[in-house]
Design a protein around this motif. Structure first.
Motif, PDB file in Angstrom:
ATOM      1  N   PRO A  72       0.815  -1.224   0.000  1.00  0.00           N
ATOM      2  CA  PRO A  72       0.000   0.000   0.000  1.00  0.00           C
ATOM      3  C   PRO A  72       0.848   1.274   0.000  1.00  0.00           C
ATOM      4  N   ALA A  73       1.909   1.288   0.811  1.00  0.00           N
ATOM      5  CA  ALA A  73       2.761   2.484   0.860  1.00  0.00           C
ATOM      6  C   ALA A  73       3.440   2.711  -0.475  1.00  0.00           C
ATOM      7  N   TYR A  74       3.927   1.645  -1.093  1.00  0.00           N
ATOM      8  CA  TYR A  74       4.611   1.767  -2.386  1.00  0.00           C
ATOM      9  C   TYR A  74       3.659   2.306  -3.452  1.00  0.00           C
ATOM     10  N   ALA A  75       2.414   1.823  -3.442  1.00  0.00           N
ATOM     11  CA  ALA A  75       1.424   2.287  -4.420  1.00  0.00           C
ATOM     12  C   ALA A  75       1.139   3.780  -4.242  1.00  0.00           C
ATOM     13  N   VAL A  76       1.016   4.223  -2.981  1.00  0.00           N
ATOM     14  CA  VAL A  76       0.779   5.643  -2.712  1.00  0.00           C
ATOM     15  C   VAL A  76       1.980   6.481  -3.135  1.00  0.00           C
ATOM     16  N   GLN A  77       3.180   5.994  -2.866  1.00  0.00           N
ATOM     17  CA  GLN A  77       4.389   6.727  -3.255  1.00  0.00           C
ATOM     18  C   GLN A  77       4.483   6.891  -4.769  1.00  0.00           C
ATOM     19  N   LEU A 106      -4.564  12.037   2.083  1.00  0.00           N
ATOM     20  CA  LEU A 106      -3.889  11.085   2.975  1.00  0.00           C
ATOM     21  C   LEU A 106      -3.899  11.571   4.414  1.00  0.00           C
ATOM     22  N   LYS A 107      -3.769  12.879   4.586  1.00  0.00           N
ATOM     23  CA  LYS A 107      -3.791  13.458   5.930  1.00  0.00           C
ATOM     24  C   LYS A 107      -5.149  13.242   6.588  1.00  0.00           C
ATOM     25  N   GLU A 108      -6.228  13.507   5.849  1.00  0.00           N
ATOM     26  CA  GLU A 108      -7.568  13.336   6.406  1.00  0.00           C
ATOM     27  C   GLU A 108      -7.855  11.871   6.701  1.00  0.00           C
ATOM     28  N   GLU A 109      -7.407  10.972   5.816  1.00  0.00           N
ATOM     29  CA  GLU A 109      -7.631   9.548   6.045  1.00  0.00           C
ATOM     30  C   GLU A 109      -6.874   9.068   7.282  1.00  0.00           C
ATOM     31  N   THR A 120      -8.813   7.305  10.341  1.00  0.00           N
ATOM     32  CA  THR A 120      -8.630   5.865  10.551  1.00  0.00           C
ATOM     33  C   THR A 120      -7.536   5.532  11.555  1.00  0.00           C
ATOM     34  N   GLY A 121      -6.627   6.472  11.794  1.00  0.00           N
ATOM     35  CA  GLY A 121      -5.488   6.189  12.660  1.00  0.00           C
ATOM     36  C   GLY A 121      -4.407   5.381  11.966  1.00  0.00           C
ATOM     37  N   LYS A 122      -4.574   5.105  10.666  1.00  0.00           N
ATOM     38  CA  LYS A 122      -3.597   4.349   9.881  1.00  0.00           C
ATOM     39  C   LYS A 122      -2.939   5.278   8.863  1.00  0.00           C
ATOM     40  N   ASP A 123      -1.652   5.440   8.995  1.00  0.00           N
ATOM     41  CA  ASP A 123      -0.911   6.354   8.122  1.00  0.00           C
ATOM     42  C   ASP A 123      -0.137   5.533   7.090  1.00  0.00           C
ATOM     43  N   VAL A 124      -0.793   5.229   5.983  1.00  0.00           N
ATOM     44  CA  VAL A 124      -0.215   4.334   4.968  1.00  0.00           C
ATOM     45  C   VAL A 124       1.095   4.880   4.427  1.00  0.00           C
ATOM     46  N   LEU A 125       1.153   6.169   4.150  1.00  0.00           N
ATOM     47  CA  LEU A 125       2.328   6.769   3.527  1.00  0.00           C
ATOM     48  C   LEU A 125       3.577   6.600   4.382  1.00  0.00           C
ATOM     49  N   TYR A 126       3.409   6.639   5.703  1.00  0.00           N
ATOM     50  CA  TYR A 126       4.566   6.600   6.596  1.00  0.00           C
ATOM     51  C   TYR A 126       4.775   5.239   7.256  1.00  0.00           C
ATOM     52  N   MET A 127       4.126   4.213   6.740  1.00  0.00           N
ATOM     53  CA  MET A 127       4.363   2.862   7.252  1.00  0.00           C
ATOM     54  C   MET A 127       5.835   2.451   7.147  1.00  0.00           C
ATOM     55  N   PRO A 128       6.556   2.789   6.064  1.00  0.00           N
ATOM     56  CA  PRO A 128       7.968   2.405   5.974  1.00  0.00           C
ATOM     57  C   PRO A 128       8.849   3.052   7.043  1.00  0.00           C
ATOM     58  N   TYR A 155      11.847  11.624  21.275  1.00  0.00           N
ATOM     59  CA  TYR A 155      12.442  12.961  21.331  1.00  0.00           C
ATOM     60  C   TYR A 155      11.589  13.985  20.579  1.00  0.00           C
ATOM     61  N   MET A 156      10.311  13.646  20.368  1.00  0.00           N
ATOM     62  CA  MET A 156       9.349  14.540  19.714  1.00  0.00           C
ATOM     63  C   MET A 156       9.778  14.879  18.296  1.00  0.00           C
ATOM     64  N   GLY A 157      10.410  13.919  17.605  1.00  0.00           N
ATOM     65  CA  GLY A 157      10.852  14.160  16.239  1.00  0.00           C
ATOM     66  C   GLY A 157      10.169  13.273  15.223  1.00  0.00           C
ATOM     67  N   ASN A 158       9.053  12.647  15.607  1.00  0.00           N
ATOM     68  CA  ASN A 158       8.369  11.740  14.688  1.00  0.00           C
ATOM     69  C   ASN A 158       7.728  12.489  13.532  1.00  0.00           C
ATOM     70  N   VAL A 159       7.578  11.807  12.401  1.00  0.00           N
ATOM     71  CA  VAL A 159       6.980  12.408  11.208  1.00  0.00           C
ATOM     72  C   VAL A 159       5.772  11.581  10.786  1.00  0.00           C
ATOM     73  N   SER A 160       4.783  12.244  10.204  1.00  0.00           N
ATOM     74  CA  SER A 160       3.578  11.552   9.759  1.00  0.00           C
ATOM     75  C   SER A 160       2.808  12.448   8.809  1.00  0.00           C
ATOM     76  N   SER A 161       1.754  11.889   8.250  1.00  0.00           N
ATOM     77  CA  SER A 161       0.901  12.667   7.340  1.00  0.00           C
ATOM     78  C   SER A 161       0.173  13.784   8.060  1.00  0.00           C
ATOM     79  N   VAL A 162      -0.049  13.621   9.350  1.00  0.00           N
ATOM     80  CA  VAL A 162      -0.847  14.611  10.081  1.00  0.00           C
ATOM     81  C   VAL A 162      -0.009  15.650  10.800  1.00  0.00           C
TER      82      VAL A 162
END
Length: 317
Positions: free
Chosen positions: A6-11, A29-32, A36-44, A55-62
């Motif tokens: 799924p992540a590869y397809a979105v990328q 992707l941000k709204e989804e 849903t609480g599932k961040d497909v883009l940042y699964m990798p 250390y408060m440095g996490n990254v995500s769609s939101v």
């Protein structure tokens, strides 16, 4: 997680999209992810986020761009500003073993900082601008006077009189890499008569004497550092300043109080965290066993209820 269909397809969708659709897809992707609480883009990046979340440095769609501000002389502010260049990074990056076709990253104009009076931006990004797929490096040059990049394992320095780009090198590059040589640098930044004074101290490993020494190929002649002076110009001149100032772009500013609370919580065993936080009624529905999963909620609730200092005090007590 090296592979995720799924992540590869979105990328691939993002990689092939034009500018307008690229931003539209990111918004979807941000709204989804919120719903849903599932961040497909940042699964990798799951493993990275488990580490950096401490250390408060996490990254995500939101998450919004990360910033941290430091007061300087003359009423200026140095704003450290994180840019994420790994949105579409995956196994295709090195598919061309001969290096004939370098895969371009997508960064997007939404990550370029906005002009703010007396704010000096120092951006930090993994991939340098020559690997970006968009022609937005010039826009960044107009707004970020200091730009730090990684990815390439050599130290580089490029300045054009209004900004400086620094390739930071690598302290521990791959030993199989041709020309492997550990290197690092550190900076001193200050204000001098409405000029930005940057002093770069490049260091490189000398295998003969087994210590780091000054990289004289970058340093000023006869010195162990390189000094760069850039005039501070209000780069909003000639621009539609009112439009930029009227738009309140969200950023994720690191709060020293929050950082202290995060560090304090990580010092505790799970049962100790539970004992402290259950003293406060507002935390009773939060699970404390996996702090990576609950830290954002703990911080949100603590801030909303003005409890950050009280929780820190309870931990120290």
């Amino acid at each position: 997680m090296k592979k995720s269909v799924p992540a590869y397809a979105v990328q691939k969708l993002l990689e092939e999209a034009d500018h307008n659709n690229f931003q539209r897809y990111l918004d979807i992707l941000k709204e989804e992810a919120k719903e849903t609480g599932k961040d497909v883009l940042y699964m990798p990046l799951k493993n990275y986020n488990e580490f950096s979340g401490k250390y408060m440095g996490n990254v995500s769609s939101v998450e919004d761009p990360w910033t941290y501000e430091i007061e300087m002389d003359g009423g200026y502010v140095l704003c450290l500003y994180g840019i994420n260049s790994t949105i579409i990074s995956n196994m295709d990056d090195h598919a061309d073993k001969e290096g004939k076709s370098l895969r371009k990253m997508r960064v997007g104009k939404h990550q370029i900082p906005m002009r703010r009076k007396k704010v000096i931006y120092m951006t930090m990004c993994h991939h340098p601008t020559d690997i970006w797929g968009e022609e937005i490096a010039q826009a960044l040059d107009e707004r970020a006077m200091v730009q730090l990049y990684g990815h390439k394992h050599v130290q580089t320095l490029e300045t054009n009189g209004k900004r400086v780009k620094i390739g930071t090198g690598a302290l521990q590059p791959d030993r199989r890499e041709a020309g492997w040589q550990p290197r690092y640098n550190f900076l001193s930044i200050g204000i001098c008569q409405d000029n930005l004074e940057i002093v770069l101290y490049p260091r490189i490993w000398d295998d003969t004497i087994q210590k780091f020494i000054a990289d004289e190929s970058i340093c000023d002649e006869g010195y162990h550092f390189k000094k760069i002076i850039l005039p501070i110009i209000d780069r909003r001149e000639g621009q539609n300043v009112a439009d930029e100032n009227s738009v309140q772009k969200k950023v994720r500013e690191t709060d020293d109080r929050k950082r202290k609370l995060v560090y304090k919580l990580w010092e505790l065993q799970p049962y100790q965290r539970g004992r402290v936080l259950r003293q406060f009624e507002v935390f009773r529905d939060i699970k404390f066993d996996d702090l990576n999963q609950s830290i954002e909620e703990i911080l949100r609730v603590a801030e909303k209820n003005n409890l950050i200092e009280k929780v820190i005090a309870a931990i120290e007590k």
